[in-house]
Scaffold this motif. Structure first.
Motif, PDB file in Angstrom:
ATOM      1  N   VAL A  14       0.818  -1.146  -0.053  1.00  0.00           N
ATOM      2  CA  VAL A  14       0.025  -0.073  -0.132  1.00  0.00           C
ATOM      3  C   VAL A  14       0.927   0.994   0.151  1.00  0.00           C
ATOM      4  O   VAL A  14       1.705   1.463   0.846  1.00  0.00           O
ATOM      5  N   HIS A  15       0.780   2.056  -1.215  1.00  0.00           N
ATOM      6  CA  HIS A  15       1.722   3.192  -1.082  1.00  0.00           C
ATOM      7  C   HIS A  15       0.607   4.448  -0.853  1.00  0.00           C
ATOM      8  O   HIS A  15      -0.411   4.575  -1.433  1.00  0.00           O
ATOM      9  N   CYS A  16       0.977   5.312   0.108  1.00  0.00           N
ATOM     10  CA  CYS A  16       0.276   6.537   0.356  1.00  0.00           C
ATOM     11  C   CYS A  16       1.151   7.611   0.607  1.00  0.00           C
ATOM     12  O   CYS A  16       2.012   7.479   1.802  1.00  0.00           O
ATOM     13  N   GLU A  17       1.257   8.568  -0.262  1.00  0.00           N
ATOM     14  CA  GLU A  17       2.351   9.751  -0.029  1.00  0.00           C
ATOM     15  C   GLU A  17       3.805   8.967  -0.092  1.00  0.00           C
ATOM     16  O   GLU A  17       4.107   8.279  -0.757  1.00  0.00           O
ATOM     17  N   GLU A  18       4.511   9.247   1.158  1.00  0.00           N
ATOM     18  CA  GLU A  18       5.795   8.855   1.346  1.00  0.00           C
ATOM     19  C   GLU A  18       5.842   7.268   1.903  1.00  0.00           C
ATOM     20  O   GLU A  18       6.856   6.645   1.829  1.00  0.00           O
ATOM     21  N   LYS A  19       4.904   6.884   2.375  1.00  0.00           N
ATOM     22  CA  LYS A  19       4.625   5.738   3.081  1.00  0.00           C
ATOM     23  C   LYS A  19       4.270   4.642   2.281  1.00  0.00           C
ATOM     24  O   LYS A  19       3.467   4.517   1.357  1.00  0.00           O
ATOM     25  N   ILE A  20       5.188   3.291   2.707  1.00  0.00           N
ATOM     26  CA  ILE A  20       4.857   2.090   1.931  1.00  0.00           C
ATOM     27  C   ILE A  20       4.456   1.012   3.251  1.00  0.00           C
ATOM     28  O   ILE A  20       5.381   0.761   3.995  1.00  0.00           O
ATOM     29  N   GLU A  21       3.346   0.194   3.109  1.00  0.00           N
ATOM     30  CA  GLU A  21       3.181  -0.601   3.956  1.00  0.00           C
ATOM     31  C   GLU A  21       2.605  -2.024   3.332  1.00  0.00           C
ATOM     32  O   GLU A  21       2.090  -1.959   2.268  1.00  0.00           O
ATOM     33  N   GLN A  22       3.249  -3.154   3.756  1.00  0.00           N
ATOM     34  CA  GLN A  22       2.956  -4.545   3.462  1.00  0.00           C
ATOM     35  C   GLN A  22       1.480  -4.912   4.178  1.00  0.00           C
ATOM     36  O   GLN A  22       1.219  -4.665   5.274  1.00  0.00           O
ATOM     37  N   LEU A  23       0.610  -5.406   3.353  1.00  0.00           N
ATOM     38  CA  LEU A  23      -0.670  -5.747   3.738  1.00  0.00           C
ATOM     39  C   LEU A  23      -1.216  -6.835   3.129  1.00  0.00           C
ATOM     40  O   LEU A  23      -1.458  -7.139   1.998  1.00  0.00           O
ATOM     41  N   SER A  24      -1.813  -7.729   4.048  1.00  0.00           N
ATOM     42  CA  SER A  24      -2.646  -8.818   3.202  1.00  0.00           C
ATOM     43  C   SER A  24      -4.069  -8.448   3.318  1.00  0.00           C
ATOM     44  O   SER A  24      -4.651  -8.218   4.207  1.00  0.00           O
ATOM     45  N   ILE A  25      -4.608  -8.323   2.187  1.00  0.00           N
ATOM     46  CA  ILE A  25      -6.121  -8.248   2.103  1.00  0.00           C
ATOM     47  C   ILE A  25      -6.799  -9.490   1.407  1.00  0.00           C
ATOM     48  O   ILE A  25      -6.567 -10.206   0.613  1.00  0.00           O
ATOM     49  N   ARG A  26      -8.042  -9.188   2.048  1.00  0.00           N
ATOM     50  CA  ARG A  26      -9.181 -10.317   1.349  1.00  0.00           C
ATOM     51  C   ARG A  26      -9.687 -10.061   0.241  1.00  0.00           C
ATOM     52  O   ARG A  26     -10.142  -8.847  -0.110  1.00  0.00           O
ATOM     53  N   LEU A  27      -9.703 -10.868  -0.803  1.00  0.00           N
ATOM     54  CA  LEU A  27     -10.225 -10.640  -1.951  1.00  0.00           C
ATOM     55  C   LEU A  27     -11.540 -10.768  -2.248  1.00  0.00           C
ATOM     56  O   LEU A  27     -12.158 -10.407  -3.104  1.00  0.00           O
ATOM     57  N   ASP A  28     -12.268 -11.439  -1.382  1.00  0.00           N
ATOM     58  CA  ASP A  28     -13.788 -11.604  -1.314  1.00  0.00           C
ATOM     59  C   ASP A  28     -14.517 -10.220  -0.722  1.00  0.00           C
ATOM     60  O   ASP A  28     -15.658 -10.415  -0.811  1.00  0.00           O
ATOM     61  N   GLN A  29     -13.623  -9.197  -0.429  1.00  0.00           N
ATOM     62  CA  GLN A  29     -14.500  -8.172  -0.191  1.00  0.00           C
ATOM     63  C   GLN A  29     -14.509  -6.983  -1.210  1.00  0.00           C
ATOM     64  O   GLN A  29     -14.004  -7.311  -2.192  1.00  0.00           O
ATOM     65  N   THR A  30     -15.331  -5.808  -0.864  1.00  0.00           N
ATOM     66  CA  THR A  30     -15.619  -5.092  -1.814  1.00  0.00           C
ATOM     67  C   THR A  30     -14.498  -3.878  -1.774  1.00  0.00           C
ATOM     68  O   THR A  30     -14.006  -3.726  -0.604  1.00  0.00           O
ATOM     69  N   VAL A  31     -14.591  -2.833  -2.732  1.00  0.00           N
ATOM     70  CA  VAL A  31     -13.637  -1.927  -2.797  1.00  0.00           C
ATOM     71  C   VAL A  31     -14.033  -0.942  -1.553  1.00  0.00           C
ATOM     72  O   VAL A  31     -13.207  -0.546  -0.855  1.00  0.00           O
ATOM     73  N   ALA A  32     -15.210  -0.916  -1.259  1.00  0.00           N
ATOM     74  CA  ALA A  32     -15.790   0.093   0.109  1.00  0.00           C
ATOM     75  C   ALA A  32     -15.174  -0.584   1.426  1.00  0.00           C
ATOM     76  O   ALA A  32     -14.814  -0.040   2.042  1.00  0.00           O
ATOM     77  N   GLU A  33     -15.081  -2.038   1.447  1.00  0.00           N
ATOM     78  CA  GLU A  33     -14.689  -2.684   2.609  1.00  0.00           C
ATOM     79  C   GLU A  33     -12.986  -2.668   2.598  1.00  0.00           C
ATOM     80  O   GLU A  33     -12.568  -2.510   3.813  1.00  0.00           O
ATOM     81  N   LEU A  34     -12.581  -2.515   1.677  1.00  0.00           N
ATOM     82  CA  LEU A  34     -11.042  -2.386   1.651  1.00  0.00           C
ATOM     83  C   LEU A  34     -10.720  -0.935   2.021  1.00  0.00           C
ATOM     84  O   LEU A  34      -9.766  -0.647   2.911  1.00  0.00           O
ATOM     85  N   LYS A  35     -11.462   0.067   1.596  1.00  0.00           N
ATOM     86  CA  LYS A  35     -11.118   1.287   2.191  1.00  0.00           C
ATOM     87  C   LYS A  35     -11.358   1.410   3.740  1.00  0.00           C
ATOM     88  O   LYS A  35     -10.452   2.244   4.162  1.00  0.00           O
ATOM     89  N   LYS A  36     -12.233   0.815   4.397  1.00  0.00           N
ATOM     90  CA  LYS A  36     -12.659   0.655   5.548  1.00  0.00           C
ATOM     91  C   LYS A  36     -11.251   0.189   6.364  1.00  0.00           C
ATOM     92  O   LYS A  36     -10.663   0.841   7.302  1.00  0.00           O
ATOM     93  N   GLN A  37     -10.754  -0.897   5.614  1.00  0.00           N
ATOM     94  CA  GLN A  37      -9.422  -1.341   6.274  1.00  0.00           C
ATOM     95  C   GLN A  37      -8.315  -0.359   6.428  1.00  0.00           C
ATOM     96  O   GLN A  37      -7.375  -0.442   7.075  1.00  0.00           O
ATOM     97  N   LEU A  38      -8.213   0.321   5.175  1.00  0.00           N
ATOM     98  CA  LEU A  38      -7.338   0.975   5.082  1.00  0.00           C
ATOM     99  C   LEU A  38      -6.973   2.409   5.811  1.00  0.00           C
ATOM    100  O   LEU A  38      -6.116   2.875   6.122  1.00  0.00           O
TER     101      LEU A  38
END
Length: 426
Positions: free
Chosen positions: A350-374
């Motif tokens: 996950v890249h946000c401005e200067e920051k890079i994070e490794q993240l395990s994400i579930r693929l059975d979720q929606t874009v809205a649910e991913l935003k919430k996780q982020l």
């Protein structure tokens, strides 16, 4: 003896299409109005009728024709006639109706009690304009069928389902116009009977014989090539085929490209995926199997699967097709065991401005649910972030993940791909 409860064809059309019941039809060419030429008073015609060119009179209790002059007056433009589920049991009465409808191309007589009724050759001429004839569930004799195929010069489609045929006889005269024979739900067990269709109908394009207990295809390559030179489509659903040799023989029909073959004993031992792959690999020129198209990539996968499937079989049990596929692809190694379940997680950056994070994400979720996780990873609310997906293996640039309800697995996200989070500008 006539069926006294039955009604005449003329009574039924007079009632169904009289002006009282049927005042007018909209649209050009749909109906015709005929004005009576001063027939006797109280004529059932009530001066005029309004008949469509497609006449549906099923289940009306018709057993007789009625006045032929009136049929001729009202049915001159009728092209399709459905008389199914009536009480017609006399071919002479049927011929009186049909001979007065000169433009008739489609005739459905299904479920009329025609068992044991004789069709005189002189009446059969009445059917000469018909191109599509439906005689399902009539128990019409095979001799009558042959007489009709001889007397109808341009017959193209013939439906003979549910007639209890266990054997058929050949005709001395071939019917070379017939393209489609529908003969499902009969008792044809022996290929010797099916073979006769080849000589009777040399231009047959489509043969539908589901639900016959056909046990095998007992002909050699040259006979099948000669008998069915134009056959493009065959339906053998729920037949009794139980050997791969029968499937291989389908390759001998020179034009065959569409096959339906579900519910046969041969396939019971396999899973659905194995059935389809083994079938496709056995039938190289078939492009439509059980109603769905075979793509080039599906064919290649199926052929490779086929080679691996037979890798450990003894030489004498290998199917004929195995050797030609090994010539094409070589002897393939067995596949490593791979879990083919849809992947449920991916490791992403996950890249946000200067920051890079490794993240395990579930693929059975929606874009809205991913935003919430982020929201826990980047200090932004779900409403103030935009997401972009960057596929590491692709030359394309970032793809905006715009739709909140879209499922993540539809992006085909793989381990190592990137998610870019950009704050929305005010």
């Amino acid at each position: 003896t006539h069926d006294n409860d039955g009604r005449t064809f003329v009574e039924v059309i007079s009632e169904k299409y009289s002006p009282e019941n049927f005042p007018y039809r909209r649209g050009p060419g749909m109906g015709v109005v005929v004005v009576s030429t001063g027939g006797p008073q109280g004529s059932p015609m009530k001066d005029r009728l309004n008949l469509p060119s497609v006449l549906v009179l099923n289940s009306c209790g018709i057993s007789k024709s009625g006045d032929q002059a009136e049929i001729a007056a009202f049915c001159a433009h009728v092209m399709e006639l459905d008389l199914s589920h009536n009480k017609l049991q006399d071919w002479h009465e049927i011929s009186k109706i049909v001979s007065n409808i000169p433009n008739l191309e489609f005739l459905n007589l299904s479920s009329n009690p025609l068992a044991g009724m004789t069709l005189e050759p002189r009446w059969a001429e009445a059917f000469s304009s018909v191109r599509r004839l439906v005689l399902n569930n009539t128990q019409v004799s095979w001799d009558t069928v042959l007489l009709l195929t001889r007397e109808i010069p341009e017959l193209e489609e013939l439906f003979l389902c549910h007639n209890e045929y266990s054997s058929v006889s050949s005709s001395s005269v071939a019917c070379s116009t017939l393209r489609l024979l529908h003969i499902t739900d009969n008792c044809l067990k022996d290929w010797a009977e099916v073979r006769k269709f080849g000589s009777m109908f040399p231009c047959l394009d489509t043969l539908v014989m589901a639900n016959n207990n056909l046990s095998s295809i007992q002909d050699s390559k040259d006979i099948l090539q000669r008998l069915f030179p134009k056959l493009r489509s065959i339906n053998l659903h729920n037949s009794g085929l139980n050997q791969w040799e029968d499937i291989e023989k389908l390759n001998f029909f020179p034009r065959l490209e569409e096959v339906r073959l579900q519910g046969i004993p041969l396939l019971q031992a396999y899973t659905n995926a194995e059935r389809r792959s083994l079938m496709i690999a056995q039938l190289p020129s078939v492009s439509l199997l059980n109603g769905s198209a075979v793509s080039d990539s599906e064919r290649e996968d199926a052929e490779r699967f086929f080679i691996r499937y037979y890798l450990d079989y003894p030489e004498e049990e290998l199917p004929y097709r195995y050797h030609s596929l090994v010539n094409k692809y070589g002897k393939l190694e067995p596949l490593a065991e791979i879990d083919l379940r849809p992947r449920c997680r991916a490791q992403v950056e996950v890249h946000c401005e200067e920051k890079i994070e490794q993240l395990s994400i579930r693929l059975d979720q929606t874009v809205a649910e991913l935003k919430k996780q982020l929201t826990t990873v980047v200090q932004l609310s779900t409403n103030s972030m935009r997401l972009y997906y960057i596929d590491k293996g692709s030359a394309f640039g970032p793809e905006e993940m715009k739709y909140n309800t879209r499922a993540l697995h539809s992006y085909s996200i793989q381990d190592g791909d990137e998610i870019l989070v950009v704050p929305k500008t005010k």
